[in-house]
Design a protein around this motif. Structure first.
Motif, mmCIF file in Angstrom:
data_model
loop_
_atom_site.group_PDB
_atom_site.id
_atom_site.type_symbol
_atom_site.label_atom_id
_atom_site.label_comp_id
_atom_site.label_asym_id
_atom_site.label_seq_id
_atom_site.Cartn_x
_atom_site.Cartn_y
_atom_site.Cartn_z
ATOM 1 N N GLY A 45 0.820 -1.202 0.000
ATOM 2 C CA GLY A 45 0.000 0.000 0.000
ATOM 3 C C GLY A 45 0.853 1.250 0.000
ATOM 4 N N PRO A 46 0.254 2.418 0.149
ATOM 5 C CA PRO A 46 1.007 3.671 0.126
ATOM 6 C C PRO A 46 1.844 3.904 1.377
ATOM 7 C CG PRO A 46 -1.321 4.104 0.523
ATOM 8 C CD PRO A 46 -1.207 2.651 0.197
ATOM 9 N N GLU A 47 1.541 3.216 2.489
ATOM 10 C CA GLU A 47 2.303 3.345 3.717
ATOM 11 C C GLU A 47 2.993 2.021 4.019
ATOM 12 O OE1 GLU A 47 2.848 6.085 5.311
ATOM 13 O OE2 GLU A 47 1.515 7.247 4.005
ATOM 14 N N PRO A 48 4.260 2.054 4.456
ATOM 15 C CA PRO A 48 5.028 0.823 4.640
ATOM 16 C C PRO A 48 4.441 -0.187 5.620
ATOM 17 C CG PRO A 48 6.473 2.727 4.629
ATOM 18 C CD PRO A 48 5.081 3.263 4.675
ATOM 19 N N GLN A 49 3.949 0.270 6.783
ATOM 20 C CA GLN A 49 3.362 -0.603 7.800
ATOM 21 C C GLN A 49 4.296 -1.747 8.183
ATOM 22 O OE1 GLN A 49 -0.540 -1.670 6.285
ATOM 23 N NE2 GLN A 49 -1.414 0.236 7.007
ATOM 24 N N ALA A 102 14.208 -5.912 12.416
ATOM 25 C CA ALA A 102 15.145 -5.348 11.441
ATOM 26 C C ALA A 102 14.490 -5.341 10.065
ATOM 27 C CB ALA A 102 16.423 -6.167 11.410
ATOM 28 N N LEU A 103 15.052 -4.562 9.152
ATOM 29 C CA LEU A 103 14.466 -4.474 7.812
ATOM 30 C C LEU A 103 14.417 -5.836 7.131
ATOM 31 C CD1 LEU A 103 15.998 -1.136 6.465
ATOM 32 C CD2 LEU A 103 13.849 -1.494 7.700
ATOM 33 N N TRP A 104 15.494 -6.616 7.255
ATOM 34 C CA TRP A 104 15.472 -7.927 6.603
ATOM 35 C C TRP A 104 14.423 -8.834 7.225
ATOM 36 C CZ3 TRP A 104 15.955 -12.701 8.642
ATOM 37 C CH2 TRP A 104 16.575 -12.837 9.891
ATOM 38 N N GLU A 105 14.209 -8.707 8.537
ATOM 39 C CA GLU A 105 13.193 -9.520 9.192
ATOM 40 C C GLU A 105 11.794 -9.118 8.714
ATOM 41 O OE1 GLU A 105 14.977 -10.646 13.540
ATOM 42 O OE2 GLU A 105 14.569 -8.519 13.150
ATOM 43 N N SER A 140 22.544 -1.775 6.173
ATOM 44 C CA SER A 140 21.212 -1.157 6.086
ATOM 45 C C SER A 140 20.110 -2.155 6.390
ATOM 46 C CB SER A 140 20.999 -0.558 4.695
ATOM 47 O OG SER A 140 21.872 0.518 4.466
ATOM 48 N N ALA A 141 20.266 -3.395 5.936
ATOM 49 C CA ALA A 141 19.233 -4.407 6.140
ATOM 50 C C ALA A 141 19.072 -4.775 7.603
ATOM 51 C CB ALA A 141 19.555 -5.651 5.326
ATOM 52 N N ARG A 142 20.075 -4.463 8.439
ATOM 53 C CA ARG A 142 19.999 -4.796 9.861
ATOM 54 C C ARG A 142 19.426 -3.658 10.705
ATOM 55 N NH1 ARG A 142 24.732 -7.524 8.186
ATOM 56 N NH2 ARG A 142 26.093 -5.738 8.601
ATOM 57 N N LYS A 143 19.120 -2.547 10.074
ATOM 58 C CA LYS A 143 18.559 -1.417 10.804
ATOM 59 C C LYS A 143 17.076 -1.631 11.080
ATOM 60 C CE LYS A 143 21.797 2.066 9.032
ATOM 61 N NZ LYS A 143 21.942 3.326 8.276
ATOM 62 N N ARG A 144 16.546 -0.848 12.045
ATOM 63 C CA ARG A 144 15.120 -0.857 12.337
ATOM 64 C C ARG A 144 14.429 0.174 11.439
ATOM 65 N NH1 ARG A 144 16.928 -4.659 14.585
ATOM 66 N NH2 ARG A 144 16.513 -5.391 16.711
ATOM 67 N N PRO A 145 13.123 0.018 11.217
ATOM 68 C CA PRO A 145 12.417 0.934 10.319
ATOM 69 C C PRO A 145 12.596 2.415 10.659
ATOM 70 C CG PRO A 145 11.048 -0.964 10.764
ATOM 71 C CD PRO A 145 12.252 -1.098 11.649
ATOM 72 N N GLU A 191 15.048 3.935 11.679
ATOM 73 C CA GLU A 191 16.401 4.413 11.415
ATOM 74 C C GLU A 191 16.648 4.745 9.935
ATOM 75 O OE1 GLU A 191 19.386 2.303 14.396
ATOM 76 O OE2 GLU A 191 18.153 0.801 13.357
ATOM 77 N N VAL A 192 15.662 4.514 9.088
ATOM 78 C CA VAL A 192 15.860 4.754 7.648
ATOM 79 C C VAL A 192 14.748 5.655 7.122
ATOM 80 C CG1 VAL A 192 17.020 2.536 7.351
ATOM 81 C CG2 VAL A 192 14.552 2.711 6.943
ATOM 82 N N PRO A 193 14.966 6.326 5.987
ATOM 83 C CA PRO A 193 13.946 7.203 5.412
ATOM 84 C C PRO A 193 12.734 6.426 4.909
ATOM 85 C CG PRO A 193 16.118 7.639 4.471
ATOM 86 C CD PRO A 193 16.230 6.364 5.232
ATOM 87 N N GLN A 194 11.650 7.156 4.702
ATOM 88 C CA GLN A 194 10.411 6.520 4.250
ATOM 89 C C GLN A 194 10.594 5.799 2.924
ATOM 90 O OE1 GLN A 194 7.083 9.102 3.374
ATOM 91 N NE2 GLN A 194 5.607 7.505 3.825
ATOM 92 N N ALA A 195 11.402 6.356 2.027
ATOM 93 C CA ALA A 195 11.605 5.721 0.729
ATOM 94 C C ALA A 195 12.183 4.318 0.897
ATOM 95 C CB ALA A 195 12.531 6.572 -0.137
ATOM 96 N N GLN A 196 13.133 4.164 1.844
ATOM 97 C CA GLN A 196 13.686 2.831 2.084
ATOM 98 C C GLN A 196 12.656 1.911 2.723
ATOM 99 O OE1 GLN A 196 17.528 2.189 3.768
ATOM 100 N NE2 GLN A 196 18.419 4.035 2.865
#
Length: 243
Positions: A93-97, A103-106, A139-144, A146-151
């Motif tokens: 959708g338009p929002e990541p949720q 982590a991002l990879w999880e 980057s893949a080990r960061k939490r949501p 910690e990264v910009p919305q685009a990521q």
């Protein structure tokens, strides 16, 4: 009751849906061929999200029929529709949720982990998709947060693709993104769809985005509009999706 033609992976007939008495869909019919990227185009508030939610089994239409591979989605119970969404459909959708504690990879691997895949296999698949979207390594080990919305939105796309769904529903997936990030997400989505034979329903208010699809249908005030509307195809004998 009849099922759709063999070459339509999704088929809807005369869908009606209202919110508190206010019509959101009024008699919408369409067919989606296997491996097709179909854009559902129209201004905000025209019924695009409601249509995708009906087609994906998130909503049951108040009137009309929805079929997936000759199985009547509109008559399924909640558990069977949930199973269908989990095993055969993907959604962005338009929002990541994303899940903030993961982590991002999880987050990207979550659908595979919920299916019972091993942590190693799920991480490998998720990492491959994240790297295609320029999210790898540290980057893949960061939490949501910690990264910009685009990521975060790119992680959502990886999560939607990691299971290789039969149908991917993309509801304004680039609406919050800048032009460069939007182009990246769309390029990855369309390339993955064509290379893996995925069927994609892409809701958008942007005619340029709709132009990336194989075909587009337009909605206005909950109705399908425009030229070239085909008549409803004859169906064949229905068969059910067993529990």
């Amino acid at each position: 009751m009849v099922a759709p033609p063999d070459n339509d992976v999704l088929w809807a007939r005369s869908l009606h849906y209202s919110y508190s008495g206010s019509p959101a869909l009024t008699g919408v019919s369409l067919g989606v061929r296997e491996g097709e990227i179909l854009a559902v185009n129209g201004p905000r508030g025209c019924g695009k999200t409601t249509l995708l939610r009906c087609l994906s089994g998130q909503l049951v239409p108040h009137e009309g029929e929805v079929w997936f591979n000759s199985a009547p989605v509109h008559t399924m119970g909640p558990l069977l529709r949930e199973r269908l969404r989990r095993e055969r459909f993907g959604w962005i959708g338009p929002e990541p949720q994303l899940v903030p504690e993961l982590a991002l990879w999880e987050n990207a691997a979550l659908p595979l982990l919920l299916r019972g895949a091993s942590r190693r296999a799920a991480r490998t698949s998720a990492t491959e998709w994240l790297e295609r979207l320029d999210i790898g390594g540290e980057s893949a080990r960061k939490r949501p947060h910690e990264v910009p919305q685009a990521q975060r939105q790119r992680v959502s796309l990886a999560r939607a693709l990691v299971t290789m769904p039969a149908v991917l529903f993309a509801d304004e997936p680039t609406a919050p993104l800048h032009r460069t990030d939007s182009a990246h997400v769309l390029r990855t989505l369309t390339t993955a769809a064509r290379s893996h034979g995925l069927t994609v329903l892409l809701a958008t208010h942007d005619a340029e985005v709709a132009g990336l699809a194989d075909r587009a249908v337009s909605l206005l005030d909950g109705r399908r509009v425009g030229t070239g509307l085909s008549t409803e195809p004859e169906g064949r004998t229905a068969c059910s999706l067993s529990a």
